[in-house]
Design a protein around this motif. Structure first.
Motif, PDB file in Angstrom:
ATOM      1  N   VAL A  79       0.820  -1.163  -0.016  1.00 28.12           N
ATOM      2  CA  VAL A  79       0.083   0.126  -0.069  1.00 28.12           C
ATOM      3  C   VAL A  79       1.058   1.096  -0.267  1.00 28.12           C
ATOM      4  CG1 VAL A  79      -1.574   1.389   1.358  1.00 28.12           C
ATOM      5  CG2 VAL A  79      -2.057  -1.091   1.227  1.00 28.12           C
ATOM      6  N   VAL A  80       0.475   2.077  -1.022  1.00 26.05           N
ATOM      7  CA  VAL A  80       1.445   3.433  -1.038  1.00 26.05           C
ATOM      8  C   VAL A  80       0.617   4.571  -0.429  1.00 26.05           C
ATOM      9  CG1 VAL A  80       2.551   4.987  -2.649  1.00 26.05           C
ATOM     10  CG2 VAL A  80       2.405   2.491  -2.947  1.00 26.05           C
ATOM     11  N   TYR A  81       1.267   5.312   0.504  1.00 25.53           N
ATOM     12  CA  TYR A  81       0.609   6.382   1.134  1.00 25.53           C
ATOM     13  C   TYR A  81       1.420   7.509   1.267  1.00 25.53           C
ATOM     14  CZ  TYR A  81       3.525   4.682   5.152  1.00 25.53           C
ATOM     15  OH  TYR A  81       4.441   4.255   5.876  1.00 25.53           O
ATOM     16  N   SER A  82       0.818   8.589   1.972  1.00 25.72           N
ATOM     17  CA  SER A  82       1.706   9.764   1.976  1.00 25.72           C
ATOM     18  C   SER A  82       2.179  10.136   3.509  1.00 25.72           C
ATOM     19  CB  SER A  82       0.879  11.066   1.774  1.00 25.72           C
ATOM     20  OG  SER A  82       1.628  12.262   1.750  1.00 25.72           O
ATOM     21  N   SER A  83       3.217  10.318   3.746  1.00 20.29           N
ATOM     22  CA  SER A  83       3.717  10.673   5.212  1.00 20.29           C
ATOM     23  C   SER A  83       4.285  12.020   5.427  1.00 20.29           C
ATOM     24  CB  SER A  83       4.666   9.376   5.791  1.00 20.29           C
ATOM     25  OG  SER A  83       5.935   9.576   4.998  1.00 20.29           O
ATOM     26  N   THR A  84       3.962  12.832   6.136  1.00 17.47           N
ATOM     27  CA  THR A  84       4.242  14.070   6.665  1.00 17.47           C
ATOM     28  C   THR A  84       5.180  14.032   7.953  1.00 17.47           C
ATOM     29  OG1 THR A  84       2.728  15.095   5.834  1.00 17.47           O
ATOM     30  CG2 THR A  84       3.811  16.565   6.981  1.00 17.47           C
ATOM     31  N   CYS A  85       6.328  14.699   7.955  1.00 19.52           N
ATOM     32  CA  CYS A  85       7.100  14.332   9.178  1.00 19.52           C
ATOM     33  C   CYS A  85       6.544  14.850  10.486  1.00 19.52           C
ATOM     34  CB  CYS A  85       8.824  14.719   8.834  1.00 19.52           C
ATOM     35  SG  CYS A  85       9.871  14.755  10.116  1.00 19.52           S
ATOM     36  N   PRO A  86       6.340  14.509  11.554  1.00 21.42           N
ATOM     37  CA  PRO A  86       6.079  15.452  12.823  1.00 21.42           C
ATOM     38  C   PRO A  86       7.302  16.310  13.320  1.00 21.42           C
ATOM     39  CG  PRO A  86       5.525  12.963  12.812  1.00 21.42           C
ATOM     40  CD  PRO A  86       6.539  13.185  11.917  1.00 21.42           C
ATOM     41  N   CYS A  87       8.259  16.159  13.006  1.00 16.15           N
ATOM     42  CA  CYS A  87       9.514  16.873  13.704  1.00 16.15           C
ATOM     43  C   CYS A  87       9.662  17.975  12.612  1.00 16.15           C
ATOM     44  CB  CYS A  87      10.668  16.440  13.515  1.00 16.15           C
ATOM     45  SG  CYS A  87      12.295  17.133  14.122  1.00 16.15           S
ATOM     46  N   SER A  88       9.463  17.790  11.338  1.00 12.34           N
ATOM     47  CA  SER A  88       9.263  18.831  10.222  1.00 12.34           C
ATOM     48  C   SER A  88       8.356  19.752  10.608  1.00 12.34           C
ATOM     49  CB  SER A  88       9.614  18.235   9.100  1.00 12.34           C
ATOM     50  OG  SER A  88       9.466  19.323   7.946  1.00 12.34           O
ATOM     51  N   ALA A  89       7.176  19.249  10.875  1.00 12.21           N
ATOM     52  CA  ALA A  89       6.060  20.085  11.095  1.00 12.21           C
ATOM     53  C   ALA A  89       6.155  21.009  12.245  1.00 12.21           C
ATOM     54  CB  ALA A  89       4.739  19.219  11.187  1.00 12.21           C
ATOM     55  N   ALA A  90       6.566  20.550  13.309  1.00 14.27           N
ATOM     56  CA  ALA A  90       6.854  21.160  14.518  1.00 14.27           C
ATOM     57  C   ALA A  90       8.097  22.415  14.241  1.00 14.27           C
ATOM     58  CB  ALA A  90       7.377  20.408  15.483  1.00 14.27           C
ATOM     59  N   ASN A 102      -2.516  13.740   9.972  1.00 12.25           N
ATOM     60  CA  ASN A 102      -1.728  12.414  10.340  1.00 12.25           C
ATOM     61  C   ASN A 102      -0.457  12.430  10.314  1.00 12.25           C
ATOM     62  OD1 ASN A 102      -4.212  10.127  10.422  1.00 12.25           O
ATOM     63  ND2 ASN A 102      -4.896  11.634   8.916  1.00 12.25           N
ATOM     64  N   LEU A 103       0.281  13.443  10.955  1.00 13.09           N
ATOM     65  CA  LEU A 103       1.658  13.456  10.858  1.00 13.09           C
ATOM     66  C   LEU A 103       2.327  11.930  11.572  1.00 13.09           C
ATOM     67  CD1 LEU A 103       1.949  16.919  12.582  1.00 13.09           C
ATOM     68  CD2 LEU A 103       1.999  16.370  10.189  1.00 13.09           C
TER      69      LEU A 103
END
Length: 309
Positions: free
Chosen positions: A155-166, A260-261
């Motif tokens: 399954v291919v999905y998108s992931s956003t980095c929590p550290c980068s977001a902070a 959904n970080l």
């Protein structure tokens, strides 16, 4: 050669000659056999192009070779339009072993690879949809009378980095404070305008990511449960990649990523928690980093070890 001189019996070297070096072999067979397979699941029935690997063991050290044409003919019958089931695979493996009784074969295994095409709707736009391909691998074996069947889905999905977001939020906060440090009060419309023009002063990094999930299949199940497994994984992650989109769908997808970080560890744990009730789940997740030239990876397995890549 005319008809009168044509031999009545064709030679079969695998039977008439003994192996020049006597030793047993763990597996012998074929790889990469093309065949049609019917996947019949609740709400889905389709004939797909599959690629199969089939092998039996060769415990008799003196036997020169197995009968590969027998395996091929058995496999060819699998493309008869009947839906694929674990029970059907078990019977196929039994037939493989029985076809090689003269080779003293006791074990058989099968691997099937195919892509499952699913129609996926857009997040928001009514009537908009597109096709998404899910690579599937089925591995089954019958060894010493013990049957095992496992299915792997990707399954291919998108992931956003929590550290980068902070870190991005901190830069935006600092820019906001610097802009309005001398103003005793702010109008909400003034704040909204600043956000509209400056909220992307720093953005977190996201990446296309992959989840490889393998579970056991119960022989008594009426279907392989592939669609249900895919849906379970995508719901756990929350950010499956999209097919056809308009701007409203892209905006909705951006919102899903913001809600959904996840680190690669978070993704693996989310999937693991969602697989309660599945037999011996194994999870491998891979985030194809946009920050680094290397990937972030995580495994979860019922057995301690390195796992499989």
């Amino acid at each position: 050669m005319n008809q009168s001189t044509k031999p009545s019996v064709l030679p079969d070297i695998s039977l008439s000659e003994s192996a020049p070096r006597h030793s047993a072999l763990t597996w012998v067979g074929m790889q990469g056999i093309d065949l049609p397979l019917t996947v019949d699941e609740p709400g889905y029935s389709r004939e797909l192009h599959a690629c199969a690997d089939v092998q039996v063991n060769l415990p008799a050290p003196h036997i020169k070779g197995i009968h590969m044409s027998r395996l091929y003919r058995l496999l060819d019958a699998m493309g008869n339009g009947q839906g694929l089931t674990a029970a059907g695979i078990h019977q196929f493996l039994k037939a493989m072993i029985e076809s090689h009784a003269d080779c003293q074969s006791e074990n058989a295994r099968l691997q099937l690879n195919f892509n499952l095409l699913l129609r996926r709707p857009a997040l928001v736009t009514e009537g908009l949809a597109g096709w998404k391909s899910y690579p599937i691998t089925i591995r089954a074996s019958l060894m010493s009378g013990q049957f095992q069947c496992r299915i792997q889905v990707k399954v291919v999905y998108s992931s956003t980095c929590p550290c980068s977001a902070a870190l991005a939020r901190q830069l935006i906060e600092q820019a906001f404070l610097a802009e309005f440090a001398k103003q005793p009060s702010l109008d909400k419309h003034q704040v909204a305008e600043w956000i509209r023009h400056n909220a992307s002063a720093a953005t977190p990094h996201s990446q296309r990511s992959q989840a490889h999930v393998t579970v056991g299949v119960n022989e008594t199940s009426s279907s392989l449960g592939i669609l249900a497994l895919i849906d379970c994984i995508e719901q756990a992650l929350g950010t499956p990649v999209q097919t056809a989109v308009k701007r409203a769908d892209e905006q909705a997808f951006a919102a899903l990523n913001g809600q959904n970080l996840m680190f690669v560890e978070d993704a693996a744990r989310r999937i693991k928690a969602s697989l309660q009730g599945y037999e011996h789940p194994e999870i491998f997740v891979r985030h194809l980093e946009s920050l680094h030239p290397h990937d972030a990876v995580a495994w979860s397995s019922p057995e301690i070890g390195l796992g499989s890549i």
